[in-house]
Design a protein around this motif. Structure first.
Motif, PDB file in Angstrom:
ATOM      1  N   ASP A   1       8.061   2.537 -15.817  1.00  0.00           N
ATOM      2  CA  ASP A   1       7.258   1.449 -15.259  1.00  0.00           C
ATOM      3  C   ASP A   1       8.153   0.448 -14.532  1.00  0.00           C
TER       4      ASP A   1
ATOM      5  N   GLU B   1       3.591  -2.323 -14.151  1.00  0.00           N
ATOM      6  CA  GLU B   1       2.157  -2.141 -13.911  1.00  0.00           C
ATOM      7  C   GLU B   1       1.361  -2.193 -15.214  1.00  0.00           C
ATOM      8  N   ASN B   2       1.959  -1.679 -16.283  1.00  0.00           N
ATOM      9  CA  ASN B   2       1.269  -1.639 -17.578  1.00  0.00           C
ATOM     10  C   ASN B   2       1.863  -2.688 -18.510  1.00  0.00           C
TER      11      ASN B   2
ATOM     12  N   PHE C   1      -4.667   0.842 -24.704  1.00  0.00           N
ATOM     13  CA  PHE C   1      -3.868   1.579 -23.729  1.00  0.00           C
ATOM     14  C   PHE C   1      -3.651   3.014 -24.197  1.00  0.00           C
TER      15      PHE C   1
ATOM     16  N   ASN D   1      -6.826   5.002 -23.644  1.00  0.00           N
ATOM     17  CA  ASN D   1      -6.968   5.369 -22.235  1.00  0.00           C
ATOM     18  C   ASN D   1      -6.013   6.494 -21.861  1.00  0.00           C
TER      19      ASN D   1
ATOM     20  N   PHE E   1      -7.676   6.151 -17.107  1.00  0.00           N
ATOM     21  CA  PHE E   1      -6.981   5.219 -16.226  1.00  0.00           C
ATOM     22  C   PHE E   1      -7.583   5.258 -14.820  1.00  0.00           C
ATOM     23  N   ASP E   2      -7.345   4.193 -14.057  1.00  0.00           N
ATOM     24  CA  ASP E   2      -7.710   4.212 -12.642  1.00  0.00           C
ATOM     25  C   ASP E   2      -6.934   5.322 -11.926  1.00  0.00           C
TER      26      ASP E   2
ATOM     27  N   ASN F   1      -5.215   5.451  -9.324  1.00  0.00           N
ATOM     28  CA  ASN F   1      -3.892   5.128  -8.782  1.00  0.00           C
ATOM     29  C   ASN F   1      -2.978   4.476  -9.809  1.00  0.00           C
ATOM     30  N   SER F   2      -3.310   4.607 -11.071  1.00  0.00           N
ATOM     31  CA  SER F   2      -2.502   3.991 -12.132  1.00  0.00           C
ATOM     32  C   SER F   2      -1.152   4.694 -12.255  1.00  0.00           C
ATOM     33  N   LEU F   3      -0.227   4.036 -12.918  1.00  0.00           N
ATOM     34  CA  LEU F   3       1.120   4.577 -13.085  1.00  0.00           C
ATOM     35  C   LEU F   3       1.090   5.960 -13.735  1.00  0.00           C
ATOM     36  N   CYS F   4       0.371   6.091 -14.827  1.00  0.00           N
ATOM     37  CA  CYS F   4       0.331   7.368 -15.544  1.00  0.00           C
ATOM     38  C   CYS F   4      -0.270   8.477 -14.679  1.00  0.00           C
ATOM     39  N   LYS F   5      -1.324   8.157 -13.944  1.00  0.00           N
ATOM     40  CA  LYS F   5      -1.980   9.176 -13.116  1.00  0.00           C
ATOM     41  C   LYS F   5      -1.075   9.637 -11.979  1.00  0.00           C
TER      42      LYS F   5
END
Length: 346
Positions: free
Chosen positions: A292, A296-297, A319, A322, A328-329, A331-335
């Motif tokens: 990260d 972002e998180n 979190f 999710n 997650f959205d 465009n999230s970091l994990c995705k």
């Protein structure tokens, strides 16, 4: 510092899930049952300043947060709390002397250091931190845990390395990574006298041996397509007291995976970082993952909460939920991360 016991506990759980014997709900509940009640901090960033633009690092392209140096008062507060946590761990028989003899099958090279060390590196060059010596001194004088640093050879000085050895630094990873100045400059975007840097490494090793310092030294080479890793290994393997660290670079969001020597599709996608550790940034923010780089998180701010409360907060549990349920959205970091295990599995 990682909760390695979690990896051990969930190995069969992962396999059952991949074979569709477990639902997401069952997976989440089993992960939560095995989640440590003691916080683990993997990396502590004391500044996010770096003088390089490495091709395999997302920092120079994507990091937008401002450069900051963590002040010593906050650093000491964090170390004091981490030491209290370390004392709690040892009361539960979680310490190197108890753990390591029973676990000779650790899954990655020299992983015992990643389990028990506090890593004073993140997306930055630690030797450029003006308070580095004072920080390591405070850790070694005021805490029980191990500490390590990873640094590119061009930023390391022999005098500062010896100061750290004297203080009891547990591990120094010297990132050389390439076989000549051209490869080094092309990939790190900084010019060096390669032969002088080789001699510097040899002198650092001599200083360690002549004074019987206990610091473990690794010479790192990254396993990228552009690097003849076997030639690198053949050069260093004949030098006494050198461990060669062959590093598969982490698939950070945004990284060009064409640089990798391994096929990205074969990379293990069994990330469980939200269950094994947190990372602390120089701006006092606590994030859920070592990838990260732009916070972002954000889970919390250490000016407002302590690590125990963050670790046990509803926000962190949400979190993790999710994370497992893949909610997650887009465009999230994990995705966006190659290591995320649930992108293609509902």
């Amino acid at each position: 510092m990682l909760d390695y016991s979690f990896y051990e506990k969930i190995q069969n759980i992962w396999e059952l899930y991949k074979l569709n014997f477990l639902s997401k709900e069952e997976l989440f509940n089993l992960f939560e049952e095995n989640f440590s009640n003691i916080p683990y901090i993997d990396q502590l960033e004391t500044t996010n300043f770096c003088n390089m633009r490495c091709k395999m690092c997302p920092r120079y392209k994507y990091m937008t947060r401002k450069i900051k140096i963590m002040d010593m008062s906050l650093f000491k507060k964090i170390i004091d709390e981490l030491n209290y946590i370390e004392i709690e761990k040892r009361k539960k028989w979680i310490n190197p002397n108890i753990f390591l003899p029973k676990n000779n099958d650790l899954t990655w090279d020299w992983s015992k250091f990643d389990i028990f060390d506090l890593r004073l590196h993140y997306f930055w060059a630690p030797f450029l931190d003006p308070y580095l010596i004072d920080r390591v001194r405070y850790i070694k004088e005021k805490s029980l845990f191990w500490v390590q640093l990873s640094e590119s050879i061009n930023n390391i000085t022999i005098s500062k390395a010896e100061e750290l050895f004297k203080l009891g630094l547990n591990r120094l990873i010297i990132a050389l990574d390439w076989l000549n100045w051209k490869e080094f400059e092309d990939n790190r975007w900084i010019a060096i006298d390669y032969n002088k840097e080789i001699e510097k490494i040899k002198e650092i090793i001599s200083v360690k041996l002549e004074n019987s310092y206990k610091t473990h030294i690794d010479i790192q080479v990254i396993n990228l397509k552009s690097i003849d890793t076997q030639k690198f290994i053949n050069y260093w393997i004949w030098i006494d007291w050198v461990n060669i660290l062959l590093k598969d670079f982490f698939p950070y969001p945004g990284i060009n995976t064409d640089l990798w020597k391994i096929d990205i599709s074969s990379f293990s996608k069994e990330c469980s970082f939200p269950y094994t550790s947190l990372a602390i940034l120089a701006n006092w923010k606590v994030v859920s993952c070592c990838a990260d780089y732009n916070w972002e998180n954000i889970l919390w701010d250490l000016n407002k909460e302590n690590l125990y409360d963050i670790w046990h907060s509803n926000k962190y549990k949400d979190f993790r939920k999710n994370f497992i349920y893949n909610t997650f959205d887009s465009n999230s970091l994990c995705k966006r991360c190659w290591y995320y295990p649930f992108n293609n599995k509902e």
